[in-house]
Design a protein around this motif. Structure first.
Motif, PDB file in Angstrom:
ATOM      1  N   ILE A 247       0.794  -1.106   0.168  1.00 52.96           N
ATOM      2  CA  ILE A 247       0.011  -0.086  -0.040  1.00 52.96           C
ATOM      3  C   ILE A 247       0.930   1.263   0.027  1.00 52.96           C
ATOM      4  O   ILE A 247       1.846   1.356   0.900  1.00 52.96           O
ATOM      5  N   VAL A 248       0.656   2.157  -0.947  1.00 51.32           N
ATOM      6  CA  VAL A 248       1.354   3.363  -0.838  1.00 51.32           C
ATOM      7  C   VAL A 248       0.528   4.573  -0.122  1.00 51.32           C
ATOM      8  O   VAL A 248      -0.738   4.674  -0.424  1.00 51.32           O
ATOM      9  N   LEU A 249       1.162   5.057   0.819  1.00 56.10           N
ATOM     10  CA  LEU A 249       0.419   5.918   1.725  1.00 56.10           C
ATOM     11  C   LEU A 249       0.415   7.399   1.015  1.00 56.10           C
ATOM     12  O   LEU A 249       1.271   7.816   0.547  1.00 56.10           O
ATOM     13  N   MET A 250      -0.966   8.056   1.264  1.00 56.85           N
ATOM     14  CA  MET A 250      -1.057   9.317   0.444  1.00 56.85           C
ATOM     15  C   MET A 250      -0.980  10.383   1.408  1.00 56.85           C
ATOM     16  O   MET A 250      -0.875  10.260   2.645  1.00 56.85           O
ATOM     17  N   ARG A 251      -1.903  11.606   0.890  1.00 57.84           N
ATOM     18  CA  ARG A 251      -1.714  12.777   1.706  1.00 57.84           C
ATOM     19  C   ARG A 251      -2.486  12.600   2.961  1.00 57.84           C
ATOM     20  O   ARG A 251      -2.097  13.442   4.192  1.00 57.84           O
ATOM     21  N   ASP A 252      -3.498  11.757   3.328  1.00 58.88           N
ATOM     22  CA  ASP A 252      -4.240  11.754   4.228  1.00 58.88           C
ATOM     23  C   ASP A 252      -4.089  10.605   5.056  1.00 58.88           C
ATOM     24  O   ASP A 252      -4.805   9.688   5.668  1.00 58.88           O
ATOM     25  N   HIS A 253      -2.575  10.043   4.990  1.00 59.27           N
ATOM     26  CA  HIS A 253      -2.177   8.810   5.838  1.00 59.27           C
ATOM     27  C   HIS A 253      -2.395   8.872   7.140  1.00 59.27           C
ATOM     28  O   HIS A 253      -2.434  10.039   7.792  1.00 59.27           O
ATOM     29  N   GLN A 254      -2.313   7.802   7.761  1.00 56.01           N
ATOM     30  CA  GLN A 254      -2.527   7.631   9.015  1.00 56.01           C
ATOM     31  C   GLN A 254      -1.168   8.202   9.761  1.00 56.01           C
ATOM     32  O   GLN A 254       0.019   8.008   9.137  1.00 56.01           O
ATOM     33  N   PRO A 255      -0.979   8.584  10.940  1.00 57.62           N
ATOM     34  CA  PRO A 255       0.140   9.136  11.577  1.00 57.62           C
ATOM     35  C   PRO A 255       1.293   8.201  11.926  1.00 57.62           C
ATOM     36  O   PRO A 255       2.383   8.570  11.603  1.00 57.62           O
ATOM     37  N   THR A 256       1.055   7.234  12.168  1.00 57.24           N
ATOM     38  CA  THR A 256       1.676   5.894  12.638  1.00 57.24           C
ATOM     39  C   THR A 256       1.521   4.698  11.832  1.00 57.24           C
ATOM     40  O   THR A 256       0.257   4.508  11.566  1.00 57.24           O
ATOM     41  N   GLY A 257       2.476   3.904  11.717  1.00 59.48           N
ATOM     42  CA  GLY A 257       2.025   2.481  11.041  1.00 59.48           C
ATOM     43  C   GLY A 257       3.150   1.445  11.768  1.00 59.48           C
ATOM     44  O   GLY A 257       4.241   1.638  12.190  1.00 59.48           O
ATOM     45  N   GLY A 258       2.404   0.208  11.737  1.00 59.53           N
ATOM     46  CA  GLY A 258       3.166  -0.907  12.426  1.00 59.53           C
ATOM     47  C   GLY A 258       3.546  -1.890  11.577  1.00 59.53           C
ATOM     48  O   GLY A 258       3.944  -3.065  11.803  1.00 59.53           O
TER      49      GLY A 258
END
Length: 301
Positions: A247-258
């Motif tokens: 998944i490519v994260l875009m402008r409204d991405h979540q602040p953190t990722g695991g």
């Protein structure tokens, strides 16, 4: 300058945006802003530089100028635009008077387009920006996408045309350039090599938060890295889910990722990636951080 427009047709991802709400990631709020910054900037130049604008998708947009008059600029992907039924050049600009209806439908390519004006979007900023973050329910109108019946006031003047913002990067073909990500070393050298040689496809599962890729070559099917301690994310990060889906994260991405991020799309190519429609084949080519900086500087001069 003042005018009022009424939304007659809008798709679920239609939203008010400006260049974004920066410095809030530590509080769990991504910057948002236009998915195609260059397209947004060009629309602003053509429209006269009023603050903020409307981002729309391939579902199009239609609005009526209920009162006043204004200049409107439009750019982004490829779209067809009509003023009172008469086709206009895209990208381009025009004058709107009271009662004029602007209708936009999709063209040959691209996911996102923009209309901007010679007056600003008259909405109170939230945390320094009018950009809509529907995920955080901030900005725009009630922090949500636009819908039929919404009324938007325009007021003030524009900032005028600037030499920098007149530039529109060419939407060149070829692989999307990336830098190796924070967790790239957690992937084996052979897996990283396969990532750069494989072909992925943009799936229909995409929005302002992220773009899910179809991995028909099953590059990550056997990856054993499932999850990590959460840490900060930036736009363009390519995270690999536990089932191997990129998944490519875009402008409204979540602040953190695991999930581990193998690479990050360079800023100079993120607009181009955002405009790839579902079903488009995409490949990735690694570049150095220094090269990524040089690419970005070349877009800004």
């Amino acid at each position: 300058m003042s005018a009022v427009l009424a939304i007659l047709r809008a798709a679920p991802l239609t939203s008010i945006q400006d260049r974004g709400r920066f410095g809030m990631l530590q509080h769990g709020i991504s910057a948002s802003g236009p998915m195609d910054k260059a397209g947004y900037d060009l629309a602003g130049v053509l429209g006269g530089g009023g603050h903020g604008g409307i981002e729309f998708t391939t579902a199009g947009l239609e609005f009526k100028l209920s009162s006043g008059q204004c200049r409107v600029g439009f750019a982004g992907g490829d779209f067809q635009i009509r003023r009172n039924g008469t086709l206009l050049d895209w990208p381009g600009s025009g004058q709107l008077g009271e009662g004029d209806v602007l209708s936009i439908t999709p063209g040959r390519w691209g996911n996102y387009g923009y209309v901007r004006f010679d007056a600003g979007i008259d909405i109170a900023p939230v945390l320094g920006s009018v950009a809509t973050s529907s995920r955080a329910r901030l900005g725009g109108i009630e922090g949500r996408s636009l819908r039929v019946g919404d009324v938007i006031a325009l007021s003030g003047g524009g900032d005028g045309i600037t030499a920098i913002s007149q530039r529109r990067p060419e939407l060149e073909a070829g692989p999307i350039r990336v830098t190796w990500g924070l967790h790239a070393d957690l992937f084996s050298p052979s897996l990283r090599q396969r990532f750069t040689e494989a072909g992925f496809v943009v799936s229909a599962s995409l929005d302002r938060m992220g773009v899910r890729l179809t991995d028909s070559e099953r590059v990550f099917a056997d990856a054993t890295i499932l999850s990590l301690a959460s840490d900060a994310i930036v736009p363009g990060d390519i995270q690999i889910l536990g089932d191997g889906t990129p998944i490519v994260l875009m402008r409204d991405h979540q602040p953190t990722g695991g999930y581990p991020r193998i690479a990050t799309v360079v800023s100079a190519d993120l607009d181009r990636f955002a405009q790839l429609r579902p079903g488009t084949a995409v490949a990735f080519a690694p570049v150095t951080v220094e090269h990524a900086h040089a690419l970005l500087r070349s877009r800004q001069t």
